[in-house]
Design a protein around this motif. Structure first.
Motif, PDB file in Angstrom:
ATOM      1  N   PRO A  81      54.348  -0.144  30.379  1.00  0.00           N
ATOM      2  CA  PRO A  81      52.792  -0.301  30.133  1.00  0.00           C
ATOM      3  C   PRO A  81      52.220  -1.425  31.167  1.00  0.00           C
ATOM      4  O   PRO A  81      51.130  -1.523  31.567  1.00  0.00           O
ATOM      5  CB  PRO A  81      52.805  -0.951  28.754  1.00  0.00           C
TER       6      PRO A  81
ATOM      7  N   VAL B 173      51.044   0.697  33.884  1.00  0.00           N
ATOM      8  CA  VAL B 173      49.970   1.576  33.510  1.00  0.00           C
ATOM      9  C   VAL B 173      48.698   1.046  33.349  1.00  0.00           C
ATOM     10  O   VAL B 173      47.574   1.619  33.602  1.00  0.00           O
ATOM     11  CB  VAL B 173      50.411   1.992  32.049  1.00  0.00           C
ATOM     12  N   ALA B 174      48.825  -0.430  32.942  1.00  0.00           N
ATOM     13  CA  ALA B 174      47.490  -1.282  32.807  1.00  0.00           C
ATOM     14  C   ALA B 174      46.837  -1.237  34.100  1.00  0.00           C
ATOM     15  O   ALA B 174      45.756  -1.814  34.275  1.00  0.00           O
ATOM     16  CB  ALA B 174      47.842  -2.639  32.263  1.00  0.00           C
TER      17      ALA B 174
ATOM     18  N   GLU C 286      46.018   6.476  31.053  1.00  0.00           N
ATOM     19  CA  GLU C 286      46.260   7.186  29.826  1.00  0.00           C
ATOM     20  C   GLU C 286      47.037   8.440  30.006  1.00  0.00           C
ATOM     21  O   GLU C 286      47.914   8.716  29.156  1.00  0.00           O
ATOM     22  CB  GLU C 286      44.822   7.447  29.177  1.00  0.00           C
TER      23      GLU C 286
ATOM     24  N   LEU D 103      50.861   7.332  30.752  1.00  0.00           N
ATOM     25  CA  LEU D 103      51.506   6.814  29.476  1.00  0.00           C
ATOM     26  C   LEU D 103      51.784   7.977  28.667  1.00  0.00           C
ATOM     27  O   LEU D 103      52.855   8.078  27.918  1.00  0.00           O
ATOM     28  CB  LEU D 103      50.576   5.633  28.934  1.00  0.00           C
TER      29      LEU D 103
ATOM     30  N   GLN E   8      56.315   0.211  22.244  1.00  0.00           N
ATOM     31  CA  GLN E   8      55.334   0.816  23.178  1.00  0.00           C
ATOM     32  C   GLN E   8      54.030   0.563  22.312  1.00  0.00           C
ATOM     33  O   GLN E   8      52.971   0.210  23.291  1.00  0.00           O
ATOM     34  CB  GLN E   8      55.521   2.420  23.396  1.00  0.00           C
TER      35      GLN E   8
ATOM     36  N   LEU F 143      53.172  -2.946  23.053  1.00  0.00           N
ATOM     37  CA  LEU F 143      52.695  -3.369  24.556  1.00  0.00           C
ATOM     38  C   LEU F 143      51.353  -2.624  24.949  1.00  0.00           C
ATOM     39  O   LEU F 143      50.553  -3.171  25.774  1.00  0.00           O
ATOM     40  CB  LEU F 143      53.859  -2.836  25.457  1.00  0.00           C
ATOM     41  N   ILE F 144      51.159  -1.661  24.119  1.00  0.00           N
ATOM     42  CA  ILE F 144      49.711  -0.990  24.275  1.00  0.00           C
ATOM     43  C   ILE F 144      48.634  -1.845  24.022  1.00  0.00           C
ATOM     44  O   ILE F 144      47.746  -1.941  24.741  1.00  0.00           O
ATOM     45  CB  ILE F 144      49.774   0.465  23.847  1.00  0.00           C
TER      46      ILE F 144
ATOM     47  N   TYR G 255      48.366  -5.080  26.405  1.00  0.00           N
ATOM     48  CA  TYR G 255      47.721  -4.744  27.535  1.00  0.00           C
ATOM     49  C   TYR G 255      46.351  -4.079  27.319  1.00  0.00           C
ATOM     50  O   TYR G 255      45.828  -3.527  28.168  1.00  0.00           O
ATOM     51  CB  TYR G 255      48.745  -3.863  28.652  1.00  0.00           C
TER      52      TYR G 255
ATOM     53  N   LEU H  78      45.333  -1.126  26.154  1.00  0.00           N
ATOM     54  CA  LEU H  78      45.229   0.131  26.545  1.00  0.00           C
ATOM     55  C   LEU H  78      44.651   0.855  25.019  1.00  0.00           C
ATOM     56  O   LEU H  78      44.689   0.273  24.077  1.00  0.00           O
ATOM     57  CB  LEU H  78      46.565   0.782  27.001  1.00  0.00           C
TER      58      LEU H  78
ATOM     59  N   ILE I 240      44.969   7.673  24.379  1.00  0.00           N
ATOM     60  CA  ILE I 240      46.560   7.858  24.798  1.00  0.00           C
ATOM     61  C   ILE I 240      47.285   8.876  23.696  1.00  0.00           C
ATOM     62  O   ILE I 240      47.984   9.911  24.130  1.00  0.00           O
ATOM     63  CB  ILE I 240      47.471   6.405  24.596  1.00  0.00           C
TER      64      ILE I 240
END
Length: 975
Positions: A569, A572-573, A581, A584, A600, A603-604, A607, A609, A614
């Motif tokens: 992540p 990904v950010a 999206e 991930l 996860q 972490l999503i 950050y 997300l 997703i």
């Protein structure tokens, strides 16, 4: 090392510290502490390894195995540690600032210094027993981070501003009395391109000084051939000097020998017959067209080779002077600038040879001539070429890419300095402009070298292709080539193919080699993120965003392959929202571990997300093929019937197929179910996406008859649990508010099959004033329940099938154990519970609007086909259940069969399902059997069933005995 800026006079720092120590001492305080902790961590690992060796010494077999595996494990640990440290320091870097923010540039330079520190620590902790190639690779990576740091420090807005001011003022401040050092400083201050060149030269010098072969080793063979003894440098051409003295003694002459003396040419020769020089000044060979004794020739070659190595390694003039003074050949030092005298300030600058051009242009011309003299030793010509900026004279002695680059950038820097000196003299002589306008960078040398280098073997080594891109500042072109190569390699080898679309564009061969090296992929990803944050890749991203982001996706693919899911992540950010999206989601779809999912999710959120988007991405990726099949269906479902007819020629009721919903889902089905489990984390705003996805998966499974997967979907993705987790409400217990008729009509008119199946309802809105049901605003219970209606009804349908299947399992079990009265009697309680569950679940089927309120036209077609396929079977199976219960438990269930017939007859939806599916005849026959069974049960009322013989078992439990209770209509079974 402190941020690299223009070194001006002094060039590379002069000290005896190892490169690693010098770099680490000058890092930012924060990164120094991090580096120390990293070193401590590595130390702990190595200490543990040492303890293991002691413990394993008792077992020679175990010790031998661990001795072989331990270096591999230690290397893997160092790599893993390095990967985590890169992610950590990169995550601390705040890139969301304007590209002209000086604090952003300062932090970027600190970040690059931290990258260098991480690699340096890994180099320090790398065992000397590791292959030299690996050690050199680690060192080169550390050095490249310093090179990038140096180049970017010159590119910063602050430095550019200072350079622009210097262009307008420094030339005007110079006078005819300005010293060489002042001219040199003014030149570099006013020319940003030359600052780049000087930075690259400084880096190449330092790299050669710290990683090159020691000079003594380089010239050892030549020194041995000079016959002067190990480590001894006698002054001058001693063997030739002896020959000259011999001639003078023979001729009883006290004056210098003259080459034109009679008989000298025949007697004053070398062993091979070549004529020896008569005088011993440095230019005697070229002036007399003669040679030295072989030993002296080898000594001369060693001297010029040493001289070239000194200049190549950036040694300062005072170091060079001290070297030749010790060997009593001071004249060689004068070759550096045409004079043995220099100021103390210039004495410490490796650029003295270039500075001297200002005051001694004639010497520059003479060096240029000497560099082209083919009669001179190749290293002598290379030295003169380095002083004069002649690239071609160095080509014969250049052995590496770094050597070629040094010769090229050295020549380019001298060329630009000469241009500045011309402007300076013009300003002095003709009152010319006091504003200096630097010329555009020359690309001729570099383009020619690139054409030759890309076909060589050295450039195929890890990081070498990257080095070429950095020194030419061709960041955008290089990263674009790497991104395209990432796509090509991913779809050749499989790693990352699910994260990167295939690209038909031809991929650069060298870029493909780099993409296959994990360390290069990591370097490229982190380099791109730094350059992107500084606004240096805007045009490249504007035209080729997807290809550029392939470099980050490629590194993420490597992290996934290595199991570094917690780091994903972070990167990904850094991608664009849609790409992030997708990437991930492509990874999360394969994660089944609950703890890993929770991590996860954390972490999503950390950050920021979009978990809803997703989750939808996970669903579409996992079910793409199923969606396409469902989209292209023509005709009724391909699923088999859930019931089996009675044996041929024998009247009877249908039965549920044995083990209908048993077994394990396939890998594809398991992946599909996992994909919708992520919807437990969406918010109320995106609930429509969850409802659409789960209902679509139900439809796909029902259409294809994937009954084992349907049972798992029912258990693991129940509407009650998912809705409670996502929106905080159990939407099973909700009153659905129907939209007004005119709104429903608008919805029906504006729906589109393409939109529904290819685009998430939360992504694309209809161009209508009235939104689709799934995208309707509102987070209240009624609105959310309305969005979940189809999901709820399909779940109810599968629950009915599951209940019928569960009842049939008990029936089959009873049938197999029919001969065991005790077992059968105990199972009757379970049979009654299973029947109650079926009766509870079947009630949903009697709703006249069951599966008759689609959200669009296509869904209406699908639901129509599913009703006609499954509802007749469910009704017939339910009737069979009641029929069996009427014989096994109580004839009251036979009465329920009659009630069921009436409900079917009065329910238009149920009637239509039988008529349209052509199964009305089966229904009539089933109800006829019900009537017949009920009539027979009434006729047998009060009579005792006959007992069977002992060897046939006891069948009494299968007969129903009835008792009259006055006018009471209730009937119950007798045990």
């Amino acid at each position: 090392m402190a941020p690299i800026t223009r070194s001006s006079l002094h060039g590379r720092p002069v000290d005896d510290q190892p490169r690693q120590a010098r770099d680490s001492h000058s890092q930012h305080d924060d990164y120094e502490q991090e580096d120390e902790s990293m070193a401590d961590d590595y130390g702990e690992v190595e200490e543990e390894d040492d303890n293991d060796e002691v413990g394993d010494s008792r077992s020679p077999y175990r010790s031998s195995a661990q001795d072989m595996l331990r270096p591999l494990q230690a290397t893997a640990d160092r790599v893993a540690k390095q990967v985590e440290e890169f992610a950590q320091v990169m995550d601390q870097f705040v890139s969301t600032r304007k590209s002209d923010d000086e604090t952003l540039w300062n932090d970027a330079l600190l970040l690059l210094g931290a990258y260098n520190g991480i690699c340096t620590n890994r180099r320090v902790r790398t065992s000397t027993s590791d292959p030299d190639v690996q050690i050199q690779k680690i060192q080169l990576e550390a050095d490249l981070w310093l090179l990038v740091r140096g180049i970017l420090s010159i590119t910063s807005p602050e430095v550019k501003t200072r350079t622009r001011i210097a262009q307008e003022s420094r030339l005007g401040d110079l006078t005819r009395y300005s010293t060489n050092s002042i001219l040199w400083e003014a030149f570099l201050d006013s020319d940003g391109v030359s600052q780049d060149y000087e930075c690259i030269l400084d880096w190449l010098q330092e790299r050669e000084a710290s990683t090159g072969i020691p000079m003594d080793d380089v010239v050892r063979i030549l020194n041995a051939k000079s016959n002067r003894g190990e480590g001894i440098w006698s002054a001058g051409p001693v063997y030739t000097q002896a020959a000259v003295k011999k001639q003078k003694r023979t001729r009883v002459s006290t004056t210098p020998l003259v080459p034109s003396l009679s008989g000298l040419a025949g007697s004053h020769t070398r062993r091979d017959g070549e004529r020896l020089v008569a005088q011993l000044d440095p230019d005697a060979q070229s002036r007399e067209d003669a040679v030295l004794e072989l030993e002296d020739a080898f000594h001369e070659q060693a001297a010029w080779r040493t001289y070239w190595e000194m200049l190549r390694r950036g040694q300062t003039p005072d170091q060079i002077q001290a070297w030749w003074a010790e060997r009593r050949e001071n004249w060689r030092y004068a070759e550096l600038c045409g004079s043995a005298y220099t100021s103390s300030k210039m004495q410490n600058s490796p650029w003295l040879r270039i500075m001297s051009i200002a005051s001694n242009p004639d010497w520059l011309e003479r060096c240029e001539e000497l560099s082209q003299d083919t009669q001179l030793d190749e290293y002598q010509r290379a030295v003169y070429g380095m002083i004069s900026g002649n690239v071609s004279s160095s080509e014969p002695v250049n052995q590496t890419i770094d050597d070629h680059l040094f010769a090229i950038f050295n020549a380019l820097l001298i060329e630009r300095y000469q241009t500045y000196l011309q402007a300076y003299h013009t300003k002095l002589t003709s009152s010319g402009s006091t504003i200096y306008h630097p010329q555009a960078p020359s690309k001729t040398y570099l383009q020619r070298f690139f054409a030759e280098a890309v076909s060589g073997e050295e450039v195929r080594q890890p990081y070498k292709y990257l080095e070429l891109a950095i020194v030419t500042k061709n960041f955008s072109g290089f990263l674009l080539d790497m991104g395209r190569a990432a796509a090509h390699v991913a779809h050749q080898g499989g790693l990352g193919s699910h994260l990167i679309h295939d690209d038909d564009t031809e991929a650069d061969e060298l870029a493909q080699i780099g993409v296959r090296d994990p360390d290069t992929v990591r370097f490229v990803a982190h380099l791109q993120l730094v350059l992107q944050s500084l606004g240096m890749l805007k045009s490249a991203f504007s035209a080729n965003e997807y290809e550029m982001e392939n470099n980050i996706a490629s590194y993420i693919a490597w992290l996934e392959a290595e199991g570094k899911f917690s780091l994903i992540p972070v990167y990904v950010a850094k991608l664009s929202q849609a790409r992030g999206e997708h990437v991930l989601a492509s990874i999360l779809v394969n994660i089944s571990n609950h703890q890993e999912r929770e991590l996860q999710l954390k972490l999503i959120k950390q950050y920021k997300l979009d978990i809803s988007a997703i989750a939808y991405g996970v669903f579409t990726l996992a079910n793409y093929d199923s969606i396409q099949r469902l989209r292209s269906v023509e005709g009724p479902p391909t699923a088999p019937r859930i019931t089996e007819p009675p044996a041929a020629g024998k009247p009877g009721q249908v039965t549920i197929k044995r083990n209908l919903m048993g077994g394990e889902p396939s890998e594809e089905e398991e992946k599909a179910i996992r994909s919708v489990e992520w919807y437990r984390y969406v918010d109320a705003e995106r609930w429509g996406s969850a409802a659409w996805s789960v209902s679509l998966l139900y439809k796909a499974f029902l259409y294809e008859g994937r009954f084992a997967a349907l049972r798992q979907l029912l258990i693991r993705v129940s509407l009650s649990e998912i809705s409670l987790s996502a929106v905080g409400m159990n939407l099973v217990f909700s009153d659905i508010e129907e939209p007004p008729p005119e709104e429903a009509a608008l919805e029906g008119d504006d729906t589109d099959e393409e939109r529904l199946l290819s685009v998430s309802p939360i992504r694309k809105r209809k161009p209508s004033s009235q939104d689709h049901i799934l995208t309707r605003a509102g987070n209240d219970r009624a609105t959310l329940a309305l969005k979940s209606r189809i999901w709820k009804e399909l779940e109810e349908l599968v629950a009915i099938i599951d209940g019928l299947d569960g009842f049939q399992e008990i029936v089959d079990d009873l049938d197999e154990n029919r001969a065991n009265p005790t077992y059968v009697r105990g199972m009757k309680r379970e049979l009654r519970s299973a029947l109650d569950l079926v009766k509870e679940r079947i009630q949903a089927l009697f709703d006249p609007d069951f599966l008759r309120q689609p959200q669009d036209e296509m869904e209406g077609v699908l639901l129509h086909d599913l009703r006609n396929h499954y509802i007749p079977d469910c009704i017939l199976a339910y009737n069979s259940t009641l029929y069996f219960a009427g014989h096994a438990l109580s004839r009251a269930y036979l009465v329920d069969c009659m009630d069921l017939a009436q409900m079917v007859a009065t329910n238009p939806m149920l009637t239509a399902a039988f008529v349209e599916s052509g199964r009305m005849k089966e229904l009539v026959q089933a109800f006829a059997l019900d009537s017949q069974a009920l009539l027979r049960a009434n006729e047998q009322g009060g009579m005792k069933a006959k007992r069977t013989k002992a060897d046939q078992g006891n069948s009494e439990i299968w007969n129903v005995a009835w008792r009259e209770q006055g006018n009471n209509a209730d009937l119950e079974a007798l045990d």
